[in-house]
Design a protein around this motif. Structure first.
Motif, PDB file in Angstrom:
ATOM      1  N   GLU A  85       0.892  -1.149   0.044  1.00  0.00           N
ATOM      2  CA  GLU A  85       0.079  -0.103   0.105  1.00  0.00           C
ATOM      3  C   GLU A  85       0.877   1.130   0.183  1.00  0.00           C
ATOM      4  OE1 GLU A  85      -0.858   0.245   4.859  1.00  0.00           O
ATOM      5  OE2 GLU A  85      -2.465  -0.519   3.312  1.00  0.00           O
ATOM      6  N   GLY A  86       0.490   2.405  -0.295  1.00  0.00           N
ATOM      7  CA  GLY A  86       1.184   3.605  -0.480  1.00  0.00           C
ATOM      8  C   GLY A  86       0.062   4.868  -0.777  1.00  0.00           C
ATOM      9  N   ILE A  87       0.684   5.967  -0.477  1.00  0.00           N
ATOM     10  CA  ILE A  87       0.046   7.237  -0.773  1.00  0.00           C
ATOM     11  C   ILE A  87       0.773   8.087  -1.804  1.00  0.00           C
ATOM     12  CG2 ILE A  87       0.604   8.171   1.338  1.00  0.00           C
ATOM     13  CD1 ILE A  87      -1.821   9.577   1.644  1.00  0.00           C
ATOM     14  N   SER A  88      -0.064   8.677  -2.491  1.00  0.00           N
ATOM     15  CA  SER A  88       0.759   9.588  -3.570  1.00  0.00           C
ATOM     16  C   SER A  88       1.115  11.018  -3.324  1.00  0.00           C
ATOM     17  CB  SER A  88       0.094   9.444  -4.863  1.00  0.00           C
ATOM     18  OG  SER A  88      -0.999  10.256  -4.868  1.00  0.00           O
ATOM     19  N   GLN A  89       1.423  12.131  -3.834  1.00  0.00           N
ATOM     20  CA  GLN A  89       1.407  13.200  -3.605  1.00  0.00           C
ATOM     21  C   GLN A  89       0.330  13.787  -4.268  1.00  0.00           C
ATOM     22  OE1 GLN A  89       2.917  11.841  -6.162  1.00  0.00           O
ATOM     23  NE2 GLN A  89       2.706  13.002  -7.986  1.00  0.00           N
ATOM     24  N   ILE A  90      -0.018  15.323  -3.627  1.00  0.00           N
ATOM     25  CA  ILE A  90      -1.142  15.899  -3.984  1.00  0.00           C
ATOM     26  C   ILE A  90      -0.745  16.319  -5.494  1.00  0.00           C
ATOM     27  CG2 ILE A  90      -2.517  17.898  -3.537  1.00  0.00           C
ATOM     28  CD1 ILE A  90      -2.158  17.473  -0.756  1.00  0.00           C
ATOM     29  N   THR A  91      -1.823  16.370  -6.340  1.00  0.00           N
ATOM     30  CA  THR A  91      -1.432  17.054  -7.651  1.00  0.00           C
ATOM     31  C   THR A  91      -2.601  18.096  -7.903  1.00  0.00           C
ATOM     32  OG1 THR A  91      -0.669  16.393  -9.954  1.00  0.00           O
ATOM     33  CG2 THR A  91      -2.403  15.283  -9.139  1.00  0.00           C
TER      34      THR A  91
END
Length: 218
Positions: free
Chosen positions: A46-52
């Motif tokens: 699992e993971g979380i991306s940057q805000i774009t």
């Protein structure tokens, strides 16, 4: 040399972009969901991306290009025991077969009018088994309140309907009583490598350098 008892499925790629008309400044969470016959051996589950944010170059597209990389081992890629053995010459069963391989579940979040983080879309897709590069466009959806009063209350409080565990998106149980609404799309690419799948008697087709693109979602 002894015959292999398991096969490996290595998956890398990217959560490339999303289209969510009317929304901006979004980020994406991912998690892999898999059955009891699958065991992750490397990579991140699992993971979380940057805000774009949208740009003048692509005013309708949110670009993440967030990497995914994981390797699984398994003995049986299917959801029932009727596959015709695991040795050479194994044949598929006569009925439509349910593929119980890993799925990737996506959850997209962003700020509402009051600055609260709220869900902007859920979606899931099965990881391809055919070696090569594949691209999928996932139709996203959000849960809806069951009444006008609940909709108004959730808008003022910033507590929109959402799943306590996003992994429920990859399951069918209880979904028939959930009211949802389509909202946005996410494009994801997979680079798939398999090992010892043919030695165990499974034939998933030949690899391709440029995989098919399709629309998949719930």
């Amino acid at each position: 040399m002894a015959a292999p008892s398991v096969f490996l499925l290595a998956v890398s790629g990217e959560i490339e972009s999303g289209e969510f008309p009317g929304f901006d400044d979004l980020y994406c969470k991912f998690s892999f969901v898999y059955g009891q016959d699958w065991v992750p051996t490397a990579g991140l589950e699992e993971g979380i991306s940057q805000i774009t944010s949208k740009s003048s170059v692509s005013p309708t597209t949110l670009v993440w290009n967030f990497p995914i990389d994981i390797t699984f081992k398994s003995t049986n890629p299917f959801g029932c025991e009727c596959w015709g053995g695991s040795g050479p010459g194994a044949k598929a069963p006569p009925h439509p077969h349910f593929l119980a391989g890993p799925q990737i579940v996506l959850s997209v979040y962003g700020p509402d009018f009051f600055g609260h983080d709220v869900v902007r879309g859920y979606g899931a897709v099965h990881v391809p088994f055919v070696p090569g590069r594949h691209k999928r466009t996932i139709a996203m959806f959000v849960p809806e309140s069951t009444s006008r009063l609940q909709q108004l209350t959730s808008w003022f409080t910033g507590r929109r309907p959402e799943f306590t565990d996003p992994k429920v998106v990859a399951q069918g149980e209880g979904r028939e009583v959930t009211r949802v609404r389509s909202q946005g799309f996410v494009t994801i690419s997979f680079n798939v490598i398999t090992k010892d799948l043919h030695k165990l008697g499974y034939d998933v087709g030949q690899g391709q350098s440029s995989g098919p693109q399709g629309l998949q979602g719930l």
